[in-house]
Design a protein around this motif. Structure first.
Motif, PDB file in Angstrom:
ATOM      1  N   PHE A  18       7.687  -4.199  73.238  1.00 35.72           N
ATOM      2  CA  PHE A  18       6.976  -2.902  74.194  1.00 35.72           C
ATOM      3  C   PHE A  18       7.897  -1.673  74.402  1.00 35.72           C
ATOM      4  O   PHE A  18       7.440  -0.612  74.199  1.00 35.72           O
ATOM      5  N   LYS A  19       9.115  -2.105  75.019  1.00 35.87           N
ATOM      6  CA  LYS A  19       9.938  -0.943  75.262  1.00 35.87           C
ATOM      7  C   LYS A  19      10.364  -0.169  73.998  1.00 35.87           C
ATOM      8  O   LYS A  19      10.500   1.135  74.049  1.00 35.87           O
ATOM      9  N   THR A  20      10.503  -0.719  72.786  1.00 39.69           N
ATOM     10  CA  THR A  20      10.893  -0.089  71.518  1.00 39.69           C
ATOM     11  C   THR A  20       9.588   0.796  71.049  1.00 39.69           C
ATOM     12  O   THR A  20       9.697   2.064  70.616  1.00 39.69           O
ATOM     13  N   GLU A  21       8.283   0.241  71.256  1.00 38.14           N
ATOM     14  CA  GLU A  21       7.180   0.825  70.802  1.00 38.14           C
ATOM     15  C   GLU A  21       6.920   2.199  71.769  1.00 38.14           C
ATOM     16  O   GLU A  21       6.576   3.172  71.344  1.00 38.14           O
ATOM     17  N   LYS A  22       7.274   2.037  72.992  1.00 40.99           N
ATOM     18  CA  LYS A  22       7.182   3.102  73.812  1.00 40.99           C
ATOM     19  C   LYS A  22       8.635   3.849  73.918  1.00 40.99           C
ATOM     20  O   LYS A  22       8.493   5.060  74.963  1.00 40.99           O
ATOM     21  N   ASN A  23       9.564   3.944  73.107  1.00 39.52           N
ATOM     22  CA  ASN A  23      10.904   4.480  73.253  1.00 39.52           C
ATOM     23  C   ASN A  23      11.297   4.470  74.778  1.00 39.52           C
ATOM     24  O   ASN A  23      11.667   5.602  75.136  1.00 39.52           O
ATOM     25  N   LEU A  24      11.605   3.357  75.326  1.00 41.40           N
ATOM     26  CA  LEU A  24      12.103   3.105  76.744  1.00 41.40           C
ATOM     27  C   LEU A  24      13.326   2.379  76.444  1.00 41.40           C
ATOM     28  O   LEU A  24      13.299   1.485  75.734  1.00 41.40           O
ATOM     29  N   LEU A  25      14.008   2.539  77.625  1.00 40.44           N
ATOM     30  CA  LEU A  25      15.366   1.845  77.857  1.00 40.44           C
ATOM     31  C   LEU A  25      15.173   1.358  79.400  1.00 40.44           C
ATOM     32  O   LEU A  25      14.824   2.479  80.063  1.00 40.44           O
ATOM     33  N   ASP A  26      15.901   0.386  79.415  1.00 40.51           N
ATOM     34  CA  ASP A  26      16.133  -0.044  81.056  1.00 40.51           C
ATOM     35  C   ASP A  26      17.712  -0.055  81.142  1.00 40.51           C
ATOM     36  O   ASP A  26      18.437   0.165  80.429  1.00 40.51           O
ATOM     37  N   TYR A  27      18.126  -0.440  82.243  1.00 39.52           N
ATOM     38  CA  TYR A  27      19.713  -0.584  82.560  1.00 39.52           C
ATOM     39  C   TYR A  27      20.256  -1.382  81.660  1.00 39.52           C
ATOM     40  O   TYR A  27      21.402  -1.315  81.222  1.00 39.52           O
ATOM     41  N   ASN A  28      19.730  -2.789  81.409  1.00 39.94           N
ATOM     42  CA  ASN A  28      20.204  -3.641  80.645  1.00 39.94           C
ATOM     43  C   ASN A  28      20.196  -3.167  79.166  1.00 39.94           C
ATOM     44  O   ASN A  28      21.550  -3.620  78.523  1.00 39.94           O
ATOM     45  N   ASP A  29      19.338  -2.558  78.912  1.00 43.31           N
ATOM     46  CA  ASP A  29      19.554  -2.056  77.350  1.00 43.31           C
ATOM     47  C   ASP A  29      20.610  -0.872  77.172  1.00 43.31           C
ATOM     48  O   ASP A  29      21.506  -1.158  76.505  1.00 43.31           O
ATOM     49  N   MET A  30      20.832  -0.096  78.390  1.00 42.18           N
ATOM     50  CA  MET A  30      22.070   0.820  78.315  1.00 42.18           C
ATOM     51  C   MET A  30      23.299  -0.012  78.418  1.00 42.18           C
ATOM     52  O   MET A  30      24.281   0.637  77.670  1.00 42.18           O
ATOM     53  N   GLU A  31      23.668  -0.914  78.991  1.00 40.40           N
ATOM     54  CA  GLU A  31      24.674  -1.718  78.920  1.00 40.40           C
ATOM     55  C   GLU A  31      25.122  -2.381  77.617  1.00 40.40           C
ATOM     56  O   GLU A  31      26.063  -2.142  77.146  1.00 40.40           O
ATOM     57  N   LYS A  32      24.053  -2.842  76.984  1.00 39.29           N
ATOM     58  CA  LYS A  32      24.098  -3.522  75.829  1.00 39.29           C
ATOM     59  C   LYS A  32      24.355  -2.307  74.741  1.00 39.29           C
ATOM     60  O   LYS A  32      25.283  -2.794  73.828  1.00 39.29           O
ATOM     61  N   TYR A  33      23.759  -1.162  74.745  1.00 37.21           N
ATOM     62  CA  TYR A  33      24.081  -0.349  73.726  1.00 37.21           C
ATOM     63  C   TYR A  33      25.466   0.144  73.931  1.00 37.21           C
ATOM     64  O   TYR A  33      25.986   0.532  73.174  1.00 37.21           O
ATOM     65  N   MET A  34      26.114   0.373  75.328  1.00 36.63           N
ATOM     66  CA  MET A  34      27.455   1.088  75.373  1.00 36.63           C
ATOM     67  C   MET A  34      28.209   0.040  74.715  1.00 36.63           C
ATOM     68  O   MET A  34      29.326   0.340  74.082  1.00 36.63           O
ATOM     69  N   ARG A  35      28.183  -1.329  75.079  1.00 39.26           N
ATOM     70  CA  ARG A  35      28.967  -2.385  74.497  1.00 39.26           C
ATOM     71  C   ARG A  35      29.186  -2.506  73.131  1.00 39.26           C
ATOM     72  O   ARG A  35      30.137  -2.368  72.278  1.00 39.26           O
ATOM     73  N   LEU A  36      27.935  -2.073  72.258  1.00 42.07           N
ATOM     74  CA  LEU A  36      27.878  -1.914  70.984  1.00 42.07           C
ATOM     75  C   LEU A  36      28.283  -0.561  70.614  1.00 42.07           C
ATOM     76  O   LEU A  36      29.186  -0.505  69.334  1.00 42.07           O
ATOM     77  N   LEU A  37      28.475   0.667  71.080  1.00 38.30           N
ATOM     78  CA  LEU A  37      29.219   1.661  70.758  1.00 38.30           C
ATOM     79  C   LEU A  37      30.602   1.506  70.746  1.00 38.30           C
ATOM     80  O   LEU A  37      31.297   2.195  70.249  1.00 38.30           O
ATOM     81  N   MET A  38      31.159   0.734  72.021  1.00 42.56           N
ATOM     82  CA  MET A  38      32.399   0.635  72.159  1.00 42.56           C
ATOM     83  C   MET A  38      33.039   0.043  70.928  1.00 42.56           C
ATOM     84  O   MET A  38      34.373  -0.116  70.544  1.00 42.56           O
ATOM     85  N   GLN A  39      32.174  -0.782  69.960  1.00 40.36           N
ATOM     86  CA  GLN A  39      32.789  -1.257  69.057  1.00 40.36           C
ATOM     87  C   GLN A  39      32.895  -0.426  67.716  1.00 40.36           C
ATOM     88  O   GLN A  39      33.330  -0.815  66.690  1.00 40.36           O
ATOM     89  N   ASN A  40      32.209   0.838  67.857  1.00 41.14           N
ATOM     90  CA  ASN A  40      32.247   1.638  66.759  1.00 41.14           C
ATOM     91  C   ASN A  40      33.740   2.429  66.893  1.00 41.14           C
ATOM     92  O   ASN A  40      34.040   3.142  67.970  1.00 41.14           O
ATOM     93  N   GLU A  41      34.464   2.582  65.986  1.00 36.47           N
ATOM     94  CA  GLU A  41      35.752   3.117  65.848  1.00 36.47           C
ATOM     95  C   GLU A  41      35.733   4.567  66.182  1.00 36.47           C
ATOM     96  O   GLU A  41      36.561   5.045  66.854  1.00 36.47           O
ATOM     97  N   SER A  42      34.686   5.343  65.558  1.00 39.80           N
ATOM     98  CA  SER A  42      34.685   6.794  65.886  1.00 39.80           C
ATOM     99  C   SER A  42      34.476   7.201  67.250  1.00 39.80           C
ATOM    100  O   SER A  42      34.944   8.049  67.850  1.00 39.80           O
ATOM    101  N   VAL A  43      33.591   6.181  67.740  1.00 42.69           N
ATOM    102  CA  VAL A  43      33.293   6.530  69.232  1.00 42.69           C
ATOM    103  C   VAL A  43      34.553   5.984  70.240  1.00 42.69           C
ATOM    104  O   VAL A  43      34.824   7.057  70.989  1.00 42.69           O
TER     105      VAL A  43
END
Length: 68
Positions: free
Chosen positions: A1-26
């Motif tokens: 549902f969230k993906t379909e509606k292009n929505l994020l919640d706080y837990n999503d932001m935490e998950k994506y931040m953790r993934l971003l931290m694994q990106n060397e250029s970031v």
């Protein structure tokens, strides 16, 4: 549902931040832009937040974590 509606919640932001931290250029960009990490109310941090803070602290010159 969230993906379909292009929505994020706080837990999503935490998950994506953790993934971003694994990106060397970031991680490199963060380490160039910031020298200090301050975490207040550390005792209220969730496990994923602790992992994010830990990854960020590895990039900083100084890291300060304060709790009760």
């Amino acid at each position: 549902f969230k993906t379909e509606k292009n929505l994020l919640d706080y837990n999503d932001m935490e998950k994506y931040m953790r993934l971003l931290m694994q990106n060397e250029s970031v991680a490199t960009e963060i380490s160039k832009s910031y020298r200090y990490l301050f975490v207040d109310e550390f005792q209220d941090s969730s496990p994923i937040q602790v992992k994010i803070f830990d990854a960020l602290s590895d990039l900083m010159e100084h890291s300060y974590w304060v709790g009760d």
